[in-house]
Design a protein around this motif. Sequence first.
Motif, PDB file in Angstrom:
ATOM      1  N   GLU A 179       0.828  -1.204   0.000  1.00 36.07           N
ATOM      2  CA  GLU A 179       0.000   0.000   0.000  1.00 36.07           C
ATOM      3  C   GLU A 179       0.864   1.257   0.000  1.00 36.07           C
ATOM      4  O   GLU A 179       0.514   2.269  -0.632  1.00 36.07           O
ATOM      5  CB  GLU A 179      -0.935   0.015   1.219  1.00 36.07           C
ATOM      6  N   THR A 229       0.755   4.110  -2.923  1.00 34.18           N
ATOM      7  CA  THR A 229       0.545   5.522  -2.615  1.00 34.18           C
ATOM      8  C   THR A 229       1.585   6.389  -3.307  1.00 34.18           C
ATOM      9  O   THR A 229       1.265   7.440  -3.878  1.00 34.18           O
ATOM     10  CB  THR A 229       0.595   5.750  -1.097  1.00 34.18           C
ATOM     11  N   ASP A 243      -2.526  11.764  -9.641  1.00 32.79           N
ATOM     12  CA  ASP A 243      -3.959  11.481  -9.542  1.00 32.79           C
ATOM     13  C   ASP A 243      -4.410  11.743  -8.100  1.00 32.79           C
ATOM     14  O   ASP A 243      -4.294  10.879  -7.225  1.00 32.79           O
ATOM     15  CB  ASP A 243      -4.224  10.025  -9.929  1.00 32.79           C
ATOM     16  N   GLU A 282      -7.332  12.056  -6.599  1.00 31.27           N
ATOM     17  CA  GLU A 282      -8.361  11.167  -6.059  1.00 31.27           C
ATOM     18  C   GLU A 282      -7.769   9.812  -5.689  1.00 31.27           C
ATOM     19  O   GLU A 282      -8.117   9.229  -4.657  1.00 31.27           O
ATOM     20  CB  GLU A 282      -9.480  10.995  -7.088  1.00 31.27           C
ATOM     21  N   HIS A 283      -6.860   9.333  -6.536  1.00 39.37           N
ATOM     22  CA  HIS A 283      -6.207   8.062  -6.264  1.00 39.37           C
ATOM     23  C   HIS A 283      -5.304   8.161  -5.040  1.00 39.37           C
ATOM     24  O   HIS A 283      -5.196   7.212  -4.248  1.00 39.37           O
ATOM     25  CB  HIS A 283      -5.406   7.625  -7.494  1.00 39.37           C
ATOM     26  N   ALA A 306      -5.790  10.024  -2.400  1.00 38.78           N
ATOM     27  CA  ALA A 306      -6.651   9.955  -1.215  1.00 38.78           C
ATOM     28  C   ALA A 306      -7.061   8.512  -0.920  1.00 38.78           C
ATOM     29  O   ALA A 306      -7.074   8.075   0.238  1.00 38.78           O
ATOM     30  CB  ALA A 306      -7.886  10.830  -1.421  1.00 38.78           C
ATOM     31  N   GLU A 307      -7.390   7.773  -1.972  1.00 34.28           N
ATOM     32  CA  GLU A 307      -7.791   6.373  -1.792  1.00 34.28           C
ATOM     33  C   GLU A 307      -6.644   5.537  -1.228  1.00 34.28           C
ATOM     34  O   GLU A 307      -6.829   4.740  -0.291  1.00 34.28           O
ATOM     35  CB  GLU A 307      -8.253   5.789  -3.123  1.00 34.28           C
ATOM     36  N   GLU A 308      -5.446   5.726  -1.798  1.00 31.38           N
ATOM     37  CA  GLU A 308      -4.307   4.927  -1.354  1.00 31.38           C
ATOM     38  C   GLU A 308      -3.871   5.302   0.061  1.00 31.38           C
ATOM     39  O   GLU A 308      -3.445   4.442   0.836  1.00 31.38           O
ATOM     40  CB  GLU A 308      -3.133   5.087  -2.334  1.00 31.38           C
ATOM     41  N   GLY A 317      -5.888   6.141   2.318  1.00 35.51           N
ATOM     42  CA  GLY A 317      -6.854   5.426   3.146  1.00 35.51           C
ATOM     43  C   GLY A 317      -6.438   3.983   3.360  1.00 35.51           C
ATOM     44  O   GLY A 317      -6.596   3.433   4.455  1.00 35.51           O
ATOM     45  N   ASP A 318      -5.871   3.360   2.320  1.00 33.57           N
ATOM     46  CA  ASP A 318      -5.408   1.977   2.450  1.00 33.57           C
ATOM     47  C   ASP A 318      -4.222   1.878   3.404  1.00 33.57           C
ATOM     48  O   ASP A 318      -4.089   0.905   4.160  1.00 33.57           O
ATOM     49  CB  ASP A 318      -5.026   1.423   1.076  1.00 33.57           C
TER      50      ASP A 318
END
Length: 321
Positions: free
Chosen positions: A157, A161, A169, A171-172, A174-176, A178-179
């Motif tokens: 992860e 990130t 990216d 948005e990506h 932020a998602e990573e 979170g992971d």
Amino acid sequence: MSDATSLLTVLVTSPRLPAGLMSRDAWTALEAAERVLASDLEDPLPAAIEVSGITVTALPYDSPAEAARALVDATRSGSVLWVGSPDADPGLTDALAEELTRLDEPPQIEVLVGSWDLPGARLLDAVAVMDALRSPGGCPWDAEQTHESLAKYLLEEAHETVEAIETGDTEHVAEELGDVLLQVLFHARIAADEDPGFDIDDVAGALVEKLIRRHPHVFGDGDASTPDEVERSWEQIKATEKADRDEDDLLAGIPVSLSPLLIAEKVLTRAARRDIQLTYDDKADLGTRLLALVAEARAAGTSADAALRAVLRQIARPATD
């Protein structure tokens, strides 16, 4: 025909703050309402309001439409304040709007925010979800994980990130992130079941103490005013904290699993702080020439590791006409 002064107030609060910590306007509205209603008197907020001396009447419902009709009907005999449920009463706002539009003389309605989330409040939700996953009745896969079984995911992860950051990216990213946060919460929750162990508050507390300790120019009487001075101060404080390390070993404390290019960057940075002069011969062995390239990238303010990854991405995904 409804009274022109009839008023329905929907009180919404943050379930992440202790019940009763509400604004003055919220308490004033509660005291002024002729009837205070809530779906479940055992919820924390209605219970706290009852303790304050204000009577709260239960109004359980099976659907948002049923609740909307009951609330609007209740206003026929005076002002009503609805105490929002911890789950924010899904669908109730839309149901109220639909109910009011079909009436010739609908009551006045207002949404009163009694308390707001503080920055970082959703972290409490993340901790609660992770606890539910690891607790009895939760997820069997999550329940059997260990620090060792999860280690590979933490590394994966983190790398994902970095890749998201380098590709731009947002948005990506932020998602990573979170992971990555999930891995922190997961390991802390596992440790909470161990003896001796620790929990997420121990992790956060140790981090806060470290940040304050290593930033005396912000939280103390330190005088570092430039990024270079901050880095030197950080290294000095870190050396004091880890006095058992060999100060002459430029590799001390650097994880061996780190990319060799990143290890080289850290070694060069440490050498520069200690005024160790390094020279590079163009005819030297391959390793020395690679180190020279890392030094060249560092002098240019970039990362050789990131630069190499960028080139590899271009090769892997060449531009098409």
